[in-house]
Design a protein around this motif. Structure first.
Motif, PDB file in Angstrom:
ATOM      1  N   ASP A   1      -7.581   4.324   2.583  1.00  0.00           N
ATOM      2  CA  ASP A   1      -6.405   3.791   1.898  1.00  0.00           C
ATOM      3  C   ASP A   1      -5.281   4.817   2.027  1.00  0.00           C
ATOM      4  O   ASP A   1      -5.528   6.015   2.211  1.00  0.00           O
ATOM      5  CB  ASP A   1      -6.705   3.511   0.418  1.00  0.00           C
ATOM      6  CG  ASP A   1      -5.750   2.487  -0.184  1.00  0.00           C
ATOM      7  OD1 ASP A   1      -6.076   1.289  -0.177  1.00  0.00           O
ATOM      8  OD2 ASP A   1      -4.661   2.896  -0.643  1.00  0.00           O
ATOM      9  N   SER A   2      -4.044   4.340   1.895  1.00  0.00           N
ATOM     10  CA  SER A   2      -2.904   5.256   1.959  1.00  0.00           C
ATOM     11  C   SER A   2      -2.608   5.909   0.612  1.00  0.00           C
ATOM     12  O   SER A   2      -1.833   6.860   0.540  1.00  0.00           O
ATOM     13  CB  SER A   2      -1.652   4.517   2.447  1.00  0.00           C
ATOM     14  OG  SER A   2      -1.265   3.523   1.511  1.00  0.00           O
ATOM     15  N   SER A   3      -3.215   5.415  -0.452  1.00  0.00           N
ATOM     16  CA  SER A   3      -2.904   5.884  -1.805  1.00  0.00           C
ATOM     17  C   SER A   3      -3.928   6.907  -2.288  1.00  0.00           C
ATOM     18  O   SER A   3      -5.119   6.597  -2.414  1.00  0.00           O
ATOM     19  CB  SER A   3      -2.868   4.697  -2.769  1.00  0.00           C
ATOM     20  OG  SER A   3      -2.899   5.143  -4.114  1.00  0.00           O
TER      21      SER A   3
ATOM     22  N   GLN B   1      -7.819   9.341   3.200  1.00  0.00           N
ATOM     23  CA  GLN B   1      -6.429   8.921   3.002  1.00  0.00           C
ATOM     24  C   GLN B   1      -5.738   8.853   4.359  1.00  0.00           C
ATOM     25  O   GLN B   1      -5.734   9.834   5.108  1.00  0.00           O
ATOM     26  CB  GLN B   1      -5.691   9.883   2.075  1.00  0.00           C
ATOM     27  CG  GLN B   1      -4.268   9.418   1.753  1.00  0.00           C
ATOM     28  CD  GLN B   1      -3.562  10.332   0.767  1.00  0.00           C
ATOM     29  OE1 GLN B   1      -4.114  11.347   0.341  1.00  0.00           O
ATOM     30  NE2 GLN B   1      -2.351   9.970   0.399  1.00  0.00           N
ATOM     31  N   ALA B   2      -5.168   7.695   4.678  1.00  0.00           N
ATOM     32  CA  ALA B   2      -4.528   7.526   5.979  1.00  0.00           C
ATOM     33  C   ALA B   2      -3.543   6.380   5.917  1.00  0.00           C
ATOM     34  O   ALA B   2      -3.746   5.394   5.200  1.00  0.00           O
ATOM     35  CB  ALA B   2      -5.577   7.255   7.062  1.00  0.00           C
ATOM     36  N   ASP B   3      -2.472   6.519   6.694  1.00  0.00           N
ATOM     37  CA  ASP B   3      -1.510   5.437   6.899  1.00  0.00           C
ATOM     38  C   ASP B   3      -1.899   4.743   8.195  1.00  0.00           C
ATOM     39  O   ASP B   3      -1.707   5.293   9.286  1.00  0.00           O
ATOM     40  CB  ASP B   3      -0.096   6.007   6.985  1.00  0.00           C
ATOM     41  CG  ASP B   3       0.957   4.927   7.218  1.00  0.00           C
ATOM     42  OD1 ASP B   3       0.582   3.751   7.394  1.00  0.00           O
ATOM     43  OD2 ASP B   3       2.155   5.269   7.238  1.00  0.00           O
TER      44      ASP B   3
ATOM     45  N   ASP C   1      -0.616   2.365   9.684  1.00  0.00           N
ATOM     46  CA  ASP C   1       0.501   2.018  10.558  1.00  0.00           C
ATOM     47  C   ASP C   1       0.881   3.191  11.458  1.00  0.00           C
ATOM     48  O   ASP C   1       1.679   3.030  12.379  1.00  0.00           O
ATOM     49  CB  ASP C   1       1.728   1.605   9.723  1.00  0.00           C
ATOM     50  CG  ASP C   1       1.546   0.245   9.087  1.00  0.00           C
ATOM     51  OD1 ASP C   1       0.813  -0.581   9.657  1.00  0.00           O
ATOM     52  OD2 ASP C   1       2.132   0.016   8.013  1.00  0.00           O
TER      53      ASP C   1
ATOM     54  N   TRP D   1      -4.520   6.670  13.460  1.00  0.00           N
ATOM     55  CA  TRP D   1      -5.774   6.381  12.775  1.00  0.00           C
ATOM     56  C   TRP D   1      -6.663   7.616  12.750  1.00  0.00           C
ATOM     57  O   TRP D   1      -6.749   8.345  13.735  1.00  0.00           O
ATOM     58  CB  TRP D   1      -6.502   5.234  13.474  1.00  0.00           C
ATOM     59  CG  TRP D   1      -5.960   3.876  13.124  1.00  0.00           C
ATOM     60  CD1 TRP D   1      -4.653   3.512  13.049  1.00  0.00           C
ATOM     61  CD2 TRP D   1      -6.723   2.709  12.806  1.00  0.00           C
ATOM     62  NE1 TRP D   1      -4.544   2.189  12.707  1.00  0.00           N
ATOM     63  CE2 TRP D   1      -5.800   1.669  12.553  1.00  0.00           C
ATOM     64  CE3 TRP D   1      -8.083   2.443  12.719  1.00  0.00           C
ATOM     65  CZ2 TRP D   1      -6.203   0.381  12.207  1.00  0.00           C
ATOM     66  CZ3 TRP D   1      -8.493   1.164  12.382  1.00  0.00           C
ATOM     67  CH2 TRP D   1      -7.558   0.146  12.121  1.00  0.00           C
TER      68      TRP D   1
ATOM     69  N   ASN E   1       1.550   3.173  -7.857  1.00  0.00           N
ATOM     70  CA  ASN E   1       0.174   3.199  -7.427  1.00  0.00           C
ATOM     71  C   ASN E   1      -0.778   3.301  -8.604  1.00  0.00           C
ATOM     72  O   ASN E   1      -1.864   2.725  -8.598  1.00  0.00           O
ATOM     73  CB  ASN E   1      -0.047   4.367  -6.464  1.00  0.00           C
ATOM     74  CG  ASN E   1       0.303   4.014  -5.029  1.00  0.00           C
ATOM     75  OD1 ASN E   1       0.201   2.868  -4.636  1.00  0.00           O
ATOM     76  ND2 ASN E   1       0.733   5.003  -4.265  1.00  0.00           N
TER      77      ASN E   1
ATOM     78  N   HIS F   1       0.812  -1.215   0.000  1.00  0.00           N
ATOM     79  CA  HIS F   1       0.000   0.000   0.000  1.00  0.00           C
ATOM     80  C   HIS F   1       0.846   1.266   0.000  1.00  0.00           C
ATOM     81  O   HIS F   1       0.324   2.343  -0.188  1.00  0.00           O
ATOM     82  CB  HIS F   1      -0.933  -0.006   1.221  1.00  0.00           C
ATOM     83  CG  HIS F   1      -2.009  -1.023   1.097  1.00  0.00           C
ATOM     84  ND1 HIS F   1      -3.124  -0.831   0.323  1.00  0.00           N
ATOM     85  CD2 HIS F   1      -2.128  -2.265   1.619  1.00  0.00           C
ATOM     86  CE1 HIS F   1      -3.894  -1.897   0.389  1.00  0.00           C
ATOM     87  NE2 HIS F   1      -3.317  -2.766   1.164  1.00  0.00           N
ATOM     88  N   HIS F   2       2.134   1.152   0.241  1.00  0.00           N
ATOM     89  CA  HIS F   2       2.971   2.338   0.278  1.00  0.00           C
ATOM     90  C   HIS F   2       3.893   2.292  -0.932  1.00  0.00           C
ATOM     91  O   HIS F   2       4.960   1.708  -0.887  1.00  0.00           O
ATOM     92  CB  HIS F   2       3.784   2.379   1.574  1.00  0.00           C
ATOM     93  CG  HIS F   2       2.922   2.211   2.779  1.00  0.00           C
ATOM     94  ND1 HIS F   2       2.150   3.228   3.282  1.00  0.00           N
ATOM     95  CD2 HIS F   2       2.684   1.140   3.572  1.00  0.00           C
ATOM     96  CE1 HIS F   2       1.489   2.804   4.335  1.00  0.00           C
ATOM     97  NE2 HIS F   2       1.783   1.550   4.532  1.00  0.00           N
TER      98      HIS F   2
END
Length: 284
Positions: A78-80, A104-106, A108, A111, A17, A10-11
């Motif tokens: 999603d991170s993308s 959009q969020a990472d 890891d 949150w 992407n 995802h990164h």
């Protein structure tokens, strides 16, 4: 939902992407009935109104859940940015954009506020988490009492060719996946995990588990050929340096869109893959 190739986590950088977004769209097209069947199987109680799709990609799960639960709204995470842009475009095209919130969020890191969902869906995303136990506890904390968490994970990788193909290098695809498995073991150690005990340890009660096998004949579906080509191209990028010169040459012939015996022109393709689904409930 996606059979994400070895290095396409995802990164990724922007070009990666964009490429992955196209492959996720193909996966949604090819596996639409399969995804809908999983959504229909989930032992939800009542009609969930608030749904979260973790690691949503370009929206395969989001749109299956919207269709299954017409009163629901989905927060797609999603991170993308590229994935989420594609998801928004499809939501507008389908006339459901008012029912979708893209975030959009990472996951890891910190949150975002995801509300108090009745249903959380995570398809082929949990094994990407750096600390999946933390992610499971996070989901438990945000779920409404009695809410359901659906974890859909890959029990195998998609296979497309018969065992005796290609004619000059039979068994090539199996050798590709052996090489790719070594990559996956190093970069995605949680892939193939048994999520049942991990869900229980996070405070959930397991409400169901299902193993699914998929076999989709590609002889009359051009999308299967495009999906196979995209998947095998990504596998090549990850394992090319591990292949014999003969196998690499045979693979490149398969991936040549102009070759008469290339992936796009074969009539013996099929999508063969497996999924495991865990449904876990937060106690009242």
């Amino acid at each position: 939902m996606s059979d994400t190739p070895p290095h396409a986590a995802h990164h990724g950088h922007q070009h990666g992407n964009e490429d992955q977004a196209g492959m996720l769209d193909l996966g949604e097209e090819v596996l639409a009935e399969h995804i809908a069947a999983i959504a229909a199987w989930l032992p939800v109680e009542g009609s969930p109104r608030r749904i979260v799709d973790l690691g949503c990609g370009t929206g395969a799960g989001t749109f299956a859940l919207l269709a299954r639960h017409p009163e629901a709204r989905v927060t797609a995470v999603d991170s993308s940015a590229e994935h989420l842009d594609r998801l928004r475009e499809k939501a507008r095209a389908q006339g459901v954009d008012e029912r979708v919130r893209a975030v959009q969020a990472d996951l890891d890191a910190d949150w975002p506020d995801l509300g108090t969902p009745d249903l959380v869906w995570a398809s082929a995303s949990m094994h990407h988490m750096a600390d999946p136990d933390r992610a499971l506890r996070k989901v438990h904390d945000i779920l409404a009492p009695g809410g359901l968490f659906a974890v859909v994970e890959l029990a195998g990788v998609p296979r497309f060719l018969p065992d005796d193909a290609p004619q000059d290098r039979p068994g090539l695809e199996q050798r590709l996946h052996v090489a790719a498995d070594r990559f996956r073991a190093e970069h995605m150690p949680h892939r193939g995990a048994d999520w049942g005990p991990m869900l229980t340890a996070a405070g959930f009660t397991l409400a169901g588990k299902r193993d699914l096998s998929v076999h989709i004949d590609g002889s009359c579906d051009a999308a299967v050929g495009r999906y196979a080509l995209a998947n095998l191209q990504r596998v090549r990028e990850a394992v090319a340096d591990q292949l014999s010169p003969e196998d690499l040459a045979a693979l490149d012939r398969l991936l040549d869109p102009t070759a008469p015996d290339g992936i796009l022109h074969r009539d013996d393709l099929a999508v063969c893959t497996e999924r495991t689904v865990w449904a876990a409930r937060r106690n009242e």
